[in-house]
Design a protein around this motif. Structure first.
Motif, PDB file in Angstrom:
ATOM      1  N   ARG A 169      13.925  40.453  -5.178  1.00  0.00           N
ATOM      2  CA  ARG A 169      14.179  39.673  -6.519  1.00  0.00           C
ATOM      3  C   ARG A 169      13.534  40.381  -7.645  1.00  0.00           C
ATOM      4  NH1 ARG A 169      11.972  35.152  -4.876  1.00  0.00           N
ATOM      5  NH2 ARG A 169      13.506  34.044  -4.097  1.00  0.00           N
ATOM      6  N   TRP A 193      23.910  21.243 -11.197  1.00  0.00           N
ATOM      7  CA  TRP A 193      23.952  20.909 -12.649  1.00  0.00           C
ATOM      8  C   TRP A 193      22.998  21.217 -13.512  1.00  0.00           C
ATOM      9  CZ3 TRP A 193      21.519  18.180 -16.175  1.00  0.00           C
ATOM     10  CH2 TRP A 193      22.395  17.565 -17.485  1.00  0.00           C
ATOM     11  N   ASN A 252       6.617  26.029  -3.980  1.00  0.00           N
ATOM     12  CA  ASN A 252       5.457  26.854  -4.492  1.00  0.00           C
ATOM     13  C   ASN A 252       5.712  27.507  -5.977  1.00  0.00           C
ATOM     14  OD1 ASN A 252       2.900  26.782  -2.555  1.00  0.00           O
ATOM     15  ND2 ASN A 252       4.521  26.815  -1.153  1.00  0.00           N
ATOM     16  N   MET A 253       6.925  27.969  -5.886  1.00  0.00           N
ATOM     17  CA  MET A 253       7.441  28.184  -7.286  1.00  0.00           C
ATOM     18  C   MET A 253       7.223  27.425  -8.196  1.00  0.00           C
ATOM     19  SD  MET A 253      10.899  30.591  -6.510  1.00  0.00           S
ATOM     20  CE  MET A 253      10.943  32.026  -5.338  1.00  0.00           C
ATOM     21  N   LEU A 279       9.761  26.259   1.222  1.00  0.00           N
ATOM     22  CA  LEU A 279       8.586  26.646   0.987  1.00  0.00           C
ATOM     23  C   LEU A 279       8.296  27.511  -0.206  1.00  0.00           C
ATOM     24  CD1 LEU A 279       8.057  27.963   4.809  1.00  0.00           C
ATOM     25  CD2 LEU A 279       7.164  25.964   3.852  1.00  0.00           C
ATOM     26  N   ALA A 280       9.269  28.216  -0.639  1.00  0.00           N
ATOM     27  CA  ALA A 280       9.093  28.993  -1.741  1.00  0.00           C
ATOM     28  C   ALA A 280       9.449  28.137  -3.113  1.00  0.00           C
ATOM     29  CB  ALA A 280      10.216  30.134  -1.622  1.00  0.00           C
ATOM     30  N   PHE A 297      11.520  24.370 -15.913  1.00  0.00           N
ATOM     31  CA  PHE A 297      11.680  25.441 -14.952  1.00  0.00           C
ATOM     32  C   PHE A 297      12.004  24.652 -13.511  1.00  0.00           C
ATOM     33  CE2 PHE A 297       9.568  27.744 -11.126  1.00  0.00           C
ATOM     34  CZ  PHE A 297      10.532  28.869 -11.347  1.00  0.00           C
ATOM     35  N   THR A 344      14.753  27.705 -17.476  1.00  0.00           N
ATOM     36  CA  THR A 344      14.962  28.696 -16.276  1.00  0.00           C
ATOM     37  C   THR A 344      15.114  27.922 -14.863  1.00  0.00           C
ATOM     38  OG1 THR A 344      13.596  30.328 -17.444  1.00  0.00           O
ATOM     39  CG2 THR A 344      14.816  31.217 -15.483  1.00  0.00           C
ATOM     40  N   LEU A 345      16.102  28.476 -14.164  1.00  0.00           N
ATOM     41  CA  LEU A 345      16.182  28.112 -12.620  1.00  0.00           C
ATOM     42  C   LEU A 345      16.411  29.357 -11.833  1.00  0.00           C
ATOM     43  CD1 LEU A 345      18.237  25.494 -11.045  1.00  0.00           C
ATOM     44  CD2 LEU A 345      18.690  27.874 -10.319  1.00  0.00           C
ATOM     45  N   VAL A 346      15.370  29.287 -10.834  1.00  0.00           N
ATOM     46  CA  VAL A 346      15.669  30.619  -9.726  1.00  0.00           C
ATOM     47  C   VAL A 346      15.812  29.783  -8.469  1.00  0.00           C
ATOM     48  CG1 VAL A 346      14.011  32.247  -8.800  1.00  0.00           C
ATOM     49  CG2 VAL A 346      13.327  31.693 -10.989  1.00  0.00           C
ATOM     50  N   GLN A 347      16.747  30.583  -7.656  1.00  0.00           N
ATOM     51  CA  GLN A 347      17.071  30.294  -6.573  1.00  0.00           C
ATOM     52  C   GLN A 347      16.176  30.941  -5.628  1.00  0.00           C
ATOM     53  OE1 GLN A 347      21.082  30.867  -5.141  1.00  0.00           O
ATOM     54  NE2 GLN A 347      20.323  30.695  -2.883  1.00  0.00           N
ATOM     55  N   ALA A 348      15.428  29.971  -4.697  1.00  0.00           N
ATOM     56  CA  ALA A 348      14.367  30.499  -3.707  1.00  0.00           C
ATOM     57  C   ALA A 348      14.941  30.688  -2.549  1.00  0.00           C
ATOM     58  CB  ALA A 348      13.252  29.356  -3.751  1.00  0.00           C
ATOM     59  N   GLU A 349      13.829  31.479  -1.599  1.00  0.00           N
ATOM     60  CA  GLU A 349      14.438  31.880  -0.312  1.00  0.00           C
ATOM     61  C   GLU A 349      14.305  30.754   0.800  1.00  0.00           C
ATOM     62  OE1 GLU A 349      12.434  33.458  -2.118  1.00  0.00           O
ATOM     63  OE2 GLU A 349      10.469  33.842  -1.103  1.00  0.00           O
ATOM     64  N   ASP A 350      13.706  29.816   0.250  1.00  0.00           N
ATOM     65  CA  ASP A 350      13.504  28.562   1.585  1.00  0.00           C
ATOM     66  C   ASP A 350      12.746  27.575   0.410  1.00  0.00           C
ATOM     67  OD1 ASP A 350      10.738  29.320   1.374  1.00  0.00           O
ATOM     68  OD2 ASP A 350      11.227  30.202   3.293  1.00  0.00           O
ATOM     69  N   PRO A 381      22.976  25.716 -15.448  1.00  0.00           N
ATOM     70  CA  PRO A 381      23.631  25.876 -16.746  1.00  0.00           C
ATOM     71  C   PRO A 381      22.754  25.016 -17.734  1.00  0.00           C
ATOM     72  CG  PRO A 381      25.241  24.841 -15.627  1.00  0.00           C
ATOM     73  CD  PRO A 381      24.017  25.156 -14.592  1.00  0.00           C
ATOM     74  N   ALA A 412       5.606  33.268  -3.759  1.00  0.00           N
ATOM     75  CA  ALA A 412       6.185  32.093  -4.421  1.00  0.00           C
ATOM     76  C   ALA A 412       5.895  31.544  -5.632  1.00  0.00           C
ATOM     77  CB  ALA A 412       6.604  31.201  -3.398  1.00  0.00           C
ATOM     78  N   HIS A 460       8.809  35.820   2.261  1.00  0.00           N
ATOM     79  CA  HIS A 460       8.669  35.687   0.743  1.00  0.00           C
ATOM     80  C   HIS A 460       8.455  37.131   0.135  1.00  0.00           C
ATOM     81  CE1 HIS A 460       8.408  31.471   1.027  1.00  0.00           C
ATOM     82  NE2 HIS A 460       7.105  31.420   1.551  1.00  0.00           N
TER      83      HIS A 460
END
Ligand SMILES: Cc1ncc(C[n+]2csc(CCOP(=O)(O)OP(=O)(O)O)c2C)c(N)n1
Ligand code: SF4
Lengths: 171, 575, 283
Positions: free
Chosen positions: C122, B235, B258-259, B254-255, B220, B246-252, B238, C85, C115
């Motif tokens: 999301r 990289w 924490n994700m 900080l996210a 993750f 899984t990869l999630v694009q975070a909003e910043d 994919p 998050a 968030h």
């Protein structure tokens, strides 16, 4: 607020009564716990006592109905947000005194009387009406008992909720 | 003409001229021909069309840094190429190749006394249907270095594989460039490549780190883009999907951090990658991962700081924040890869250590390692797999933060019956319930430190090399290791002998191992790339370095070169 | 509605609401609204017969954020403002879990505001319960984004003068798939809302009016002001938006139940072994 469905049988009616007692006694127990956490020993003990009393009512109903396993305490709606005998979380204060707690209990019992009376006055089968009137009578007796109890408890002095210290902070 | 074991070349020109693509092809051609190679790049601030330079070094031996001098500077045009002056040192034996129709090379380059050669690149390109000047240049450079035709052709084919229509004109342009270079007298033929060849890889440090993470078990990733870490995340996107992650694009950031902590709390080894500005934002959450004992890996691809700094250039300035940035007593892991290929092994190790020790690991890579494309021997395989100690469902009397001898407490993974607990950044008792008791604080602080200090890190804490009997030692880390190693070799003929210790584990500092490796040493030189000698001060604070300890440090933007190190070592050996 | 206690259908699990509460004693002030959320959450979980082991309650920092420890499910008490998050990471990494993110108005709308927007966008399949008391309780009574502009406090004497943050408006415009408002004085009604929220696919947002008796004792009056069942669910954003134009902040119920598909990883997901990735590097 949606209306509670009227009971068609005594069995159904008693399930309401049972659920009401469950909610009431669970709440008293929870309040006893939380007053304990806040070191209000007297009120904690009083709530614990009330929890035991309501618990006894609950068990009496189950015994009377011959229920072997506790009926599932499903969520259902009264005319008030919670059960008529259930104390509102919001009515608490950490410095409250037994007098306040008994006032809450009295208020709860009065609502219970009203609740059963309302059933008795509604279009329900005769045996349900009889059961409702009987329960209303019992609750009236509780109102009286708590009234006697209240008479022995000193009412709070003015300023009972004053705290010279500021609240504590944590996180 | 004498052949060389290492040749360095620059391809420069304005955006649109395709010098990066040609540089990549030259790099690959060198690889196909059996050489080792390294390519870095520089470009102007413009998003498109700006000046750009691809800097390559091709050699018969494995290489981990650029040289002190470039032999060839070849440009399609000279628009503002002088801005790369500091990055492209030339000498009087260098050669400047330019298109006479694009004007004269800038004076800063001519001053070097380098020879000049003219190639009408654009005209030659025009003579080939759909020919391009960068392909002409590629052909000419291949000729100057003596790279065989088939190696160049393979490189062109691999790059243009998806656009077969472009292939024939490109090969024709390459041939034309090769023919035109016949007129250039100065040549830089490479010595024959090594006869025996282990399998080679072509990759960047960022890609290597991404692969290392996956080998370590990461499934993750939470991502927020930042130069120069973005390619690592890109990289992985994919690649992770291909191994079921899984990869999630975070909003910043900080996210993202924490994700990653959330994912790992769920039992899935998790990672994020960033650079200095992002690491600064992540620091609070790293403390949470320490306190709640949740493993995660943060790869910090260091760039020049402070603040936005110079995003595309390297510096080792984040050591302090990586080691000391967390508030409270927050022991955690800090590791540093010391070569492009080592980004793989070190990141893999970081994941394994973080998992085993249930703590965050920061991997201090840097822009140079992360973005340098490199031809390397296939990196060594380290045993894979993760070793998070988990609690079996229904463990009686389970305590998440039980004080154990090793300091590691079995972790309950959500979904396991009978073990529910609350992971908490509040100080807690063994069960995980918040506690402000000094005794709980001591016990938990102590176990969190103990699990790190008592762990057996084996031999990988550092690469220890050089003269084992020497009474001098150099201590360094990260991308300084390449130039230091080479500089030390260059200084050897002048009688400089030293041990070389490249630290891979920076925190907890393996002080005992370090002191053992320094046993009997009279002088220690700590080499690093930052203004304030962060490693030197850290080492002196943590252990009593033997003999006289001095520091060689300077800030980034430019990497240390082997010659620069050599000069310092000569002074140091005389002092 | 109106299931009676003794109804015949045997419960899949024999757990009652109390089985979803832990034995950790809440530190909240007696009278605090947050007790009602524990109660409602436990009821909702019991109703859905969730396995406590398959539920994770995630929070940030604040009085309200203490809630994970009070539940018998897995809990995560992270740092201030980042609960969404952490919850997102957990749910994406472990789609099999039921993830319920909780917190206060300061935690969710101020320090964690960004968030909140992006969690709505999301649309990860999880539930977010905000206990809104229009104050920072844990730090002793500073104004939060939902505090009235003229509320006087030590840190902002005479009030902030700032317009209140509108959580439902923000949630609707940012793409939350389920939006509701509950009240802690009606734990049963709140339990129903939470149940719907958890069952609804995608990101479900439940704004809960949760009085702070210590710093906002006047909020005791809320029970007289709230209008139960005043919001009726619609899947039509325009209708929901129009409804919000008349909103006083005290209407309870479900405002919006949308049909947007929840977040799912995109792109091809062929299964390979890690070492097969090496082909990308080999020459
Ligand atoms: C980074 C950071 N800043 C500040 C704090 C202090 N802090 C703790 S709780 C809180 C506000 C809580 O308010 P809210 O989220 O509304 O929750 P409530 O206590 O009212 O339930 C603040 C500012 C902190 N813990 N971390
Ligand atoms: S300070 Fe307010 S929000 Fe915090 S526990 Fe007390 S009543 Fe609840």
């Amino acid at each position: 607020m949606k209306k509670t469905k009227l009971p068609r049988t005594v069995e159904e009616f008693m399930a309401y009564a049972w659920a009401m007692e469950v909610e009431a006694s669970d709440r008293y127990a929870e309040l006893a716990d939380l007053m304990g956490t806040h070191h209000n020993r007297e009120v904690a003990d009083l709530f614990a006592k009330l929890a035991r009393i309501e618990g006894k009512h609950r068990d009496q109903i189950a015994a009377q109905m011959g229920w072997t396993k506790a009926p599932d305490a499903a969520v259902f709606r009264w005319e008030t947000p919670e059960g008529p005998e259930t104390t509102d979380y919001g009515d608490l204060h950490y410095l409250m005194q037994p007098w306040h707690a008994l006032k809450l209990a009295e208020h709860n019992e009065r609502r219970a009387v009203e609740f059963f009376e309302r059933f008795a006055a509604a279009r329900v089968p005769a045996d349900v009406r009889a059961a409702a009137l009987e329960m209303a009578g019992e609750e009236r007796e509780h109102v009286r008992l708590i009234g006697e109890w209240l008479a022995k408890v000193p009412p709070p002095e003015p300023g009972w909720d004053e705290d010279m210290d500021p609240p504590a902070v944590a996180d | 003409m004498q052949s060389a074991r290492s040749v360095s070349v620059v391809l420069a020109g304005s955006g649109g001229a395709g010098v990066m693509t040609a540089g990549n092809m030259l790099l690959e051609a060198a690889a196909h021909a059996g050489y080792y190679a390294l390519m870095t790049r520089s470009s102007g601030p413009q998003i498109r069309g700006g000046e750009a330079a691809a800097m390559l070094r091709i050699a018969c031996e494995p290489i981990e840094c650029m040289e002190d001098e470039f032999q060839v500077l070849a440009a399609v045009d000279w628009e503002n190429v002088q801005r790369f002056n500091a990055e492209i040192p030339l000498g009087d034996s260098s050669l400047i190749v330019g298109d006479p129709d694009q004007g004269n090379p800038p004076d800063v380059f001519l001053k070097s006394g380098a020879a000049r050669a003219s190639l009408p690149l654009k005209k030659i390109a025009k003579s080939v249907p759909e020919g391009r000047a960068n392909m002409v240049l590629l052909g000419a450079l291949a000729a100057l270095l003596g790279l065989p035709d088939d190696a160049v052709a393979r490189a062109v084919e691999r790059t243009l594989g998806k656009r077969p229509a472009a292939l024939a004109p490109s090969l024709a342009a390459v041939a034309a460039g090769r023919a035109a270079a016949a007129g250039i007298a100065v040549r830089f033929p490479l010595s024959p490549p090594p006869a025996t060849r282990a399998p080679r890889w072509l990759l960047t440090g960022n890609e290597a780190a991404g692969y290392g993470a996956i080998k370590g078990g990461v499934r993750f990733v939470a991502a927020y883009p930042i130069t120069p870490a973005t390619e690592l995340l890109e990289w992985m996107a994919p690649a992770l999907a291909q191994v079921g992650g899984t990869l999630v694009q975070a909003e910043d950031e900080l996210a993202s951090v924490n994700m990653a902590i959330g994912g790992s709390y769920g039992g899935v080894p998790s990672l994020t990658a960033t650079s200095g500005p992002g690491l600064s934002l992540m620091v609070e959450a790293l403390g949470l991962a320490v306190a709640a004992e949740i493993p995660i890996v943060v790869v910090d691809v260091m760039r020049v700081g402070p603040s936005t700094g110079i995003p595309t250039k390297s510096e080792q300035g984040d050591l302090n924040i990586a080691v000391h940035g967390l508030h409270g007593d927050a022991p955690h892991l800090v590791l540093a890869p010391n070569s492009v290929a080592d980004c793989l092994g070190t990141t893999q190790w970081a994941v394994q250590l973080a998992e085993a020790l249930q703590t965050p690991a920061i991997v201090l890579s840097d822009q140079f390692l992360g973005q340098a494309r490199s031809v390397v021997d296939r990196p060594e395989d380290f045993p894979g797999g993760c070793s998070r100690v988990t609690a079996g469902a229904g463990t009686p009397g389970y305590k998440r933060y039980a004080v154990t001898e090793s300091g590691v407490s079995p972790m309950a993974i959500p979904g396991s019956a009978g073990l529910a607990y609350t992971a908490d950044g509040l100080e807690h008792a063994e069960r995980g319930t918040p506690s402000s008791q000094a005794s709980d604080h001591f016990a938990q602080l102590d176990k969190r430190r103990r699990k790190l200090t008592a762990h057996d890190y084996g031999a990988r804490w550092a690469d220890v090399e050089g003269e084992p009997a020497a009474d001098c030692a150099i201590v360094t880390f990260g991308s300084c290791t390449g130039p230091v190693r080479e500089g030390l070799a260059l200084a050897a003929p002048d009688g400089v002998k030293a041990r070389l210790i490249s630290l891979r584990l920076l925190a907890p500092l393996p002080a005992l191992q370090l002191l053992a490796a320094l046993e009997g040493v009279q002088r220690v030189l700590v080499i690093e790339q930052n203004q304030s000698a962060q490693l030197y001060k850290y080492l002196r604070a943590e252990c009593d370095l033997p003999g006289r300890a001095t520091s060689l440090h300077r800030p980034g933007a430019l990497q240390f070169s082997p010659g620069e190190i050599r000069r310092h070592l000569l002074e140091w050996s005389r002092a | 509605m109106n299931e009676v206690a003794c109804n015949a259908a045997p419960a899949p699990a024999m757990r009652g609401p109390n089985d979803y509460k832990s034995d950790v004693k809440p530190v909240w002030c007696p009278g605090c609204g947050d007790f009602g959320v524990v109660n409602a959450l436990a009821k909702a979980m019991a109703k859905m017969a969730l396995e406590p082991k398959d539920v994770a309650v995630v929070s940030g920092i604040g009085c309200s954020s203490r809630i994970p420890a009070y539940m018998a499910s897995y809990g995560f008490h992270g740092v201030h403002g980042r609960a969404l998050a952490a919850g997102t990471g957990l749910k994406v990494a472990r789609p099999d879990l039921t993830v319920i993110v909780t917190g206060g108005d300061g935690d969710g709308y101020s320090i964690g505001g960004n968030h909140f927007l992006h969690a709505c966008r999301r649309n990860v399949d999880m539930t977010y319960i905000v206990m809104d008391n229009r104050v920072y309780g844990m730090t002793k009574g500073q104004p939060s984004p939902t505090t009235e502009p003229d509320w006087d406090s030590k840190l902002s004497p005479d009030g902030t003068g700032l317009r209140e943050f509108q959580p439902l408006v923000i949630a609707l415009t940012s793409g939350a798939n389920f939006i509701a408002r509950g009240f802690t004085g009606d734990p049963n009604g709140l339990a129903e809302i939470i149940e719907q929220a958890v069952r609804h696919p995608g990101f479900s947002f439940v704004e809960v009016l949760s009085p702070c008796v210590t710093f906002r004792p006047e909020q005791k009056e809320w029970k007289k002001i709230v209008k139960a069942d005043a919001l009726k669910p619609t899947a039509d954003m325009t209708r929901a938006a129009r409804r919000l134009l008349r909103d006083t902040g005290f209407e309870l119920g479900v405002l919006y139940a949308g049909e947007r598909p929840p977040y799912a990883p995109r792109g091809p997901r062929a299964l390979r072994t890690p070492s097969e990735l090496e082909a990308r590097f080999a020459l």
